[in-house]
Design a protein around this motif. Structure first.
Motif, PDB file in Angstrom:
ATOM      1  N   TYR A 195       0.828  -1.211   0.000  1.00  0.00           N
ATOM      2  CA  TYR A 195       0.000   0.000   0.000  1.00  0.00           C
ATOM      3  C   TYR A 195       0.864   1.264   0.000  1.00  0.00           C
ATOM      4  CZ  TYR A 195      -4.157   2.755   1.255  1.00  0.00           C
ATOM      5  OH  TYR A 195      -5.194   3.650   1.261  1.00  0.00           O
ATOM      6  N   GLY A 196       1.841   1.301   0.880  1.00  0.00           N
ATOM      7  CA  GLY A 196       2.689   2.481   0.977  1.00  0.00           C
ATOM      8  C   GLY A 196       3.527   2.710  -0.265  1.00  0.00           C
ATOM      9  N   LYS A 197       3.977   1.638  -0.898  1.00  0.00           N
ATOM     10  CA  LYS A 197       4.804   1.785  -2.100  1.00  0.00           C
ATOM     11  C   LYS A 197       3.992   2.393  -3.234  1.00  0.00           C
ATOM     12  CE  LYS A 197       7.998  -0.693  -5.129  1.00  0.00           C
ATOM     13  NZ  LYS A 197       8.727  -1.963  -5.382  1.00  0.00           N
ATOM     14  N   ILE A 198       2.745   1.944  -3.399  1.00  0.00           N
ATOM     15  CA  ILE A 198       1.897   2.508  -4.454  1.00  0.00           C
ATOM     16  C   ILE A 198       1.635   3.984  -4.174  1.00  0.00           C
ATOM     17  CG2 ILE A 198      -0.366   2.431  -5.559  1.00  0.00           C
ATOM     18  CD1 ILE A 198      -0.451  -0.545  -5.009  1.00  0.00           C
ATOM     19  N   GLY A 199       1.244   4.303  -2.937  1.00  0.00           N
ATOM     20  CA  GLY A 199       0.967   5.683  -2.603  1.00  0.00           C
ATOM     21  C   GLY A 199       2.167   6.585  -2.818  1.00  0.00           C
ATOM     22  N   CYS A 219      -3.679  -2.142   6.403  1.00  0.00           N
ATOM     23  CA  CYS A 219      -3.310  -2.198   7.825  1.00  0.00           C
ATOM     24  C   CYS A 219      -3.375  -3.603   8.412  1.00  0.00           C
ATOM     25  CB  CYS A 219      -4.224  -1.277   8.640  1.00  0.00           C
ATOM     26  SG  CYS A 219      -4.186   0.445   8.135  1.00  0.00           S
ATOM     27  N   GLY A 220      -3.336  -4.639   7.587  1.00  0.00           N
ATOM     28  CA  GLY A 220      -3.394  -5.999   8.111  1.00  0.00           C
ATOM     29  C   GLY A 220      -2.281  -6.266   9.107  1.00  0.00           C
ATOM     30  N   ASP A 221      -2.571  -7.110  10.103  1.00  0.00           N
ATOM     31  CA  ASP A 221      -1.602  -7.318  11.170  1.00  0.00           C
ATOM     32  C   ASP A 221      -0.518  -8.332  10.816  1.00  0.00           C
ATOM     33  OD1 ASP A 221      -3.278  -9.466  11.170  1.00  0.00           O
ATOM     34  OD2 ASP A 221      -3.905  -9.289  13.269  1.00  0.00           O
ATOM     35  N   SER A 273     -19.116  -2.695   1.186  1.00  0.00           N
ATOM     36  CA  SER A 273     -18.622  -2.969   2.537  1.00  0.00           C
ATOM     37  C   SER A 273     -17.493  -3.994   2.511  1.00  0.00           C
ATOM     38  CB  SER A 273     -19.762  -3.448   3.439  1.00  0.00           C
ATOM     39  OG  SER A 273     -20.333  -4.647   2.943  1.00  0.00           O
ATOM     40  N   THR A 274     -17.630  -5.008   1.665  1.00  0.00           N
ATOM     41  CA  THR A 274     -16.556  -5.997   1.531  1.00  0.00           C
ATOM     42  C   THR A 274     -15.316  -5.360   0.929  1.00  0.00           C
ATOM     43  OG1 THR A 274     -18.094  -7.855   1.315  1.00  0.00           O
ATOM     44  CG2 THR A 274     -15.883  -8.171   0.430  1.00  0.00           C
ATOM     45  N   ALA A 275     -15.503  -4.488  -0.059  1.00  0.00           N
ATOM     46  CA  ALA A 275     -14.368  -3.808  -0.685  1.00  0.00           C
ATOM     47  C   ALA A 275     -13.592  -3.000   0.346  1.00  0.00           C
ATOM     48  CB  ALA A 275     -14.858  -2.911  -1.814  1.00  0.00           C
ATOM     49  N   ARG A 276     -14.307  -2.306   1.218  1.00  0.00           N
ATOM     50  CA  ARG A 276     -13.640  -1.508   2.244  1.00  0.00           C
ATOM     51  C   ARG A 276     -12.903  -2.399   3.251  1.00  0.00           C
ATOM     52  NH1 ARG A 276     -14.410   3.724   2.271  1.00  0.00           N
ATOM     53  NH2 ARG A 276     -15.870   4.553   0.736  1.00  0.00           N
ATOM     54  N   TYR A 277     -13.493  -3.527   3.569  1.00  0.00           N
ATOM     55  CA  TYR A 277     -12.829  -4.476   4.464  1.00  0.00           C
ATOM     56  C   TYR A 277     -11.525  -4.983   3.839  1.00  0.00           C
ATOM     57  CZ  TYR A 277     -11.842  -9.104   6.428  1.00  0.00           C
ATOM     58  OH  TYR A 277     -11.218 -10.211   6.953  1.00  0.00           O
ATOM     59  N   LEU A 278     -11.578  -5.352   2.565  1.00  0.00           N
ATOM     60  CA  LEU A 278     -10.400  -5.914   1.898  1.00  0.00           C
ATOM     61  C   LEU A 278      -9.280  -4.884   1.773  1.00  0.00           C
ATOM     62  CD1 LEU A 278     -12.185  -7.908  -0.960  1.00  0.00           C
ATOM     63  CD2 LEU A 278     -11.099  -8.869   1.084  1.00  0.00           C
TER      64      LEU A 278
END
Length: 266
Positions: A157-161, A199-201, A188-193
């Protein structure tokens, strides 16, 4: 009119912009950045782009940019330190989309910062225009071809941003819209994914979205024929050549995408 229609308008607008950039600058879609659109606006459409800073800190925090249209188009963006650099980039592209969408309407006026301060809220028509413009701007900053390539290369995520100079929130909405409108995953599923990708642990949790987007059609076909079980997922990963055992976090994320397949488990 549903949100999908608005997204279609946004996609068409962004597509027209991207087509012009590739034509004028002989640039491949994968190489397009937001600055290419800025160059197009300045060089082909004679758009002036000026920084602006308010004396009032509250205005510096609240107002981002405006576009004045017509014969002498002008974009002003809030250049105060209260606006992040990535926010400024998106603002310029957003206002540029307004200019592009109305470039052939010489009677269009746009708005100045004073107009925003005097008006307490957008009209329904203006809200639609803002929605389409926001979505088009996000596609210009990270077009579909570039997004898919990032996923195939397993970029984080950070690399793309960082590479596309997008804020975390702008990238979040871009990915959510891609999942929802391009892949027909519910919102809602899209936002979860996207949240797990951002921020996945665990590394495995964060790596699921690139895999999903890269192999989406294959995964959909697979779970059209098989129930969603750990064994079926392991076999899928084996067929894709990405491992012998799927991480548990991937199974939990897939449950949100294919909840109906769980009903087939005996």
């Amino acid at each position: 009119m549903d949100d999908g229609c608005y997204y279609d308008y946004a996609t068409q607008t962004a597509g027209d912009v991207l087509k012009e950039i590739t034509s004028v600058y002989q640039t491949d879609l994968l190489d397009i950045r937001w600055r290419d659109f800025v160059n197009l606006l300045r060089e082909k459409y004679s758009v002036a782009i000026e920084p602006h800073i308010f004396n009032d800190p509250n205005l510096n925090a609240r107002l981002a940019g405006v576009a004045m249209l017509g014969n002498y188009p002008l974009i002003q963006f809030n250049d105060s330190t209260m606006q992040s650099e990535e926010r400024k980039h998106f603002t310029i592209v957003h206002e540029g989309v307004h200019v592009f969408r109305h470039k052939d309407d010489l009677d269009a006026e746009g708005e100045a910062f004073t107009d925003i301060m005097e008006n307490s809220a957008y009209s329904p028509e203006e809200q639609v225009e803002e929605l389409i413009t926001n979505q088009a701007a996000s596609i210009i900053m990270l077009n579909d071809s570039a997004l898919l390539t990032c996923m195939q290369n397993n970029w984080g995520y950070g690399k793309i941003g960082g590479f596309y100079e997008m804020s975390a929130s702008a990238l979040f909405e871009r990915l959510v819209n891609y999942l929802h409108f391009n892949l027909q995953i519910n919102s809602s599923t899209a936002r979860y994914l996207v949240g797990r990708y951002r921020c996945g642990d665990t590394t495995e949790a964060r790596n699921f979205l690139p895999l999903l987007i890269s192999h989406f059609d294959y995964i959909v076909d697979w779970f059209h024929d098989f129930p969603l079980t750990g064994n079926a997922l392991d076999e899928l990963y084996l067929n894709l050549g990405i491992g012998f055992e799927a991480p548990a976090s991937h199974w939990y994320q897939l449950r949100h995408i294919f909840p109906e397949r769980l009903n087939l488990i005996s």
